[in-house]
Enzyme design. Structure first.
Site, PDB file in Angstrom:
ATOM      1  N   SER A  21     -37.725 -40.178  62.409  1.00 51.21           N
ATOM      2  CA  SER A  21     -37.053 -39.588  63.925  1.00 51.21           C
ATOM      3  C   SER A  21     -37.750 -41.692  64.575  1.00 51.21           C
ATOM      4  CB  SER A  21     -37.184 -38.639  64.256  1.00 51.21           C
ATOM      5  OG  SER A  21     -36.584 -37.572  63.893  1.00 51.21           O
TER       6      SER A  21
ATOM      7  N   LYS B 178     -29.672 -37.603  65.941  1.00 49.07           N
ATOM      8  CA  LYS B 178     -31.005 -36.811  65.937  1.00 49.07           C
ATOM      9  C   LYS B 178     -31.703 -36.833  67.302  1.00 49.07           C
ATOM     10  CE  LYS B 178     -34.936 -34.674  64.703  1.00 49.07           C
ATOM     11  NZ  LYS B 178     -35.457 -35.188  64.061  1.00 49.07           N
TER      12      LYS B 178
ATOM     13  N   LYS C 159     -42.431 -35.869  71.747  1.00 50.64           N
ATOM     14  CA  LYS C 159     -41.292 -37.952  71.393  1.00 50.64           C
ATOM     15  C   LYS C 159     -40.336 -38.013  70.953  1.00 50.64           C
ATOM     16  CE  LYS C 159     -41.206 -39.652  67.652  1.00 50.64           C
ATOM     17  NZ  LYS C 159     -40.881 -39.190  66.461  1.00 50.64           N
TER      18      LYS C 159
END
Lengths: 289, 289
Positions: B94, B169, B237
């Site tokens: 990701s 995502k 993150k």
């Protein structure tokens, strides 16, 4: 049952209609042109809130905001002057949880029962007798009100003591408003990054991002169909209830405050009477998109 | 199929294990003690990313962040030096959607195929081969990757061209993070107002406020069970990827930014390794509760 009913707006009219159809005797205060059909259906007119409450076993309120409820309850010729001992006040308006606790104490102080019973489900829910109803009050008040509520709604929860129904409603509106804003941020990001928001939404359905809002309001955002539904102007009132409750409780709710501000901007931009999913327009406009 | 696999962490290990079990020949780079079992199961060790890519039909990356992917692809002895024409790079990490588009262009520029295919579903999803996979790349790359992805995941969507998988995502993580924060605001308000948060949550399930987050994370918040799940540190993150993408695109995402800040505070308070539902602790602490 003899019932006083005060507040014959878009929500109140069909709700009162269901009660009349179920065989109750309704004393209606503030009958206007749009609610004339309720008198023809068997309701009677009451010249004051006090008159609507006199002799009633229950008085139901469905009013726009906290000051309206306070005026109808405790103003001149108000409900408090007419309501008898053991009778029940059911406030189905969406108003301040903090003020509600004070109203309940005054009503209970004169020997009547109190239930706050705000609803969700909107005009369609009211018409179809399919409202979700969140209740605050004593077990006795809830038990007495329940048969009436079942005439108007489907999912009826006794959350806790007086005020807890309004607290649950405000919590509901916080989650709905913030989830709409979350979906709007994601779909605006998708579009800005060059991805197809419809494909992104499809990829997310069924995962942890899934919600009724992603399904229903996400689709409205993509199709840009913003007929209400639930107007931004009305949701803004509910966000203000959350922000005011937070101030009264010395509690920081940063994103509820941010969404309230975006709703202010949406109303300023002329979108106040669009469905709340149109908040995506305000978010996009913020970045000139 | 001969496959290079780079990134044998908590997610990568079970994913590589499924591919070996399905009969693929895996060249594994950076095998450590925890991933030794993959060699015993039939994988071979590759001394560099370049060596893992040489002769492979596909190279799969499952790395922590954007700089790791850049180093493994384009650093000394990187994938780009070993990958053959027509071979496929599948980046399941990701990472930044913006950087991904540049990586894809460089890989495609040397005649290989690119697919970004980040996942959701966490460690449990990886172990049970039940990951949700969001893909960006050409039809050819998606068609070639699909049989491999089906060994590791269940819901596999081709969102659009290169980068769109990462965009989806990031959108997913924005919605999840902001919905967790929304539920946390509502339940904190409920508690502060004296209502039972568990009863409020029950009253809201099934209505417009309903979501997977209200069901799953709302329950964790009420029970105060914060074993991950998905760590706040990792979600932070992803929120940073959203905020960085917003900056790169000149886009304002006010609540994504606010939630990123709350996650900074959560890590500062020592909650970084708790499940992201523990964000409610940070929100409550903000008001000294």
């Amino acid at each position: 049952m003899r019932i006083g009913f005060i507040g014959l707006g878009v929500m109140g009219r069909p709700m009162a209609g269901h009660l009349i159809a179920a065989g109750h005797e309704l004393a209606l205060h503030r009958v206007k042109e749009a609610s004339r059909a309720l008198v023809e259906a068997g309701g009677t007119e009451a010249e004051s809130a006090r008159a609507a409450a006199e002799g009633a076993e229950a008085v139901i309120l469905m009013l726009p905001d906290t000051p309206d409820v306070e005026e109808v309850l405790f103003g001149a010729d108000g409900v408090a002057q007419g309501i008898g001992p053991g009778a029940l006040v059911i406030d189905m308006s969406s108003i301040s949880p903090v003020a509600t606790k004070a109203f309940a104490a005054r009503i209970e102080g004169q020997g009547a029962l109190w239930l706050d019973a705000p609803v969700s489900g909107g005009e369609a829910g009211a018409r179809n007798a399919a409202l979700t109803i969140m209740c605050g009050g004593s077990e006795e008040a809830f038990a007495k009100a329940r048969p009436l509520l079942e005439v108007m709604g489907k999912r009826i929860t006794h959350v806790g003591p007086a005020g807890d129904g309004q607290t649950a409603k405000v919590c509901n509106q916080v989650i709905v408003g913030l989830t709409i804003e979350a979906v709007a941020e994601a779909l605006t990001l998708a579009r800005a990054a060059g991805a197809d928001p419809a494909r992104v939404r499809e990829a997310l359905l069924g995962g942890f991002a899934d919600s009724t809002i992603l399904k229903v309001h996400g689709e409205r955002m993509i199709a840009e169909t913003f007929d209400p539904g639930f107007r931004i102007r009305l949701h803004r009132k509910d966000m203000s209830l959350a922000v005011e409750a937070a101030r009264a409780l010395d509690l920081a709710l940063p994103n509820a405050a941010a969404v309230q501000q975006l709703m202010n901007a949406a109303v300023a931009r002329g979108d106040g009477d669009l469905d709340h999913s149109a908040l995506i327009r305000t978010l996009a406009a913020l970045s000139g998109r």
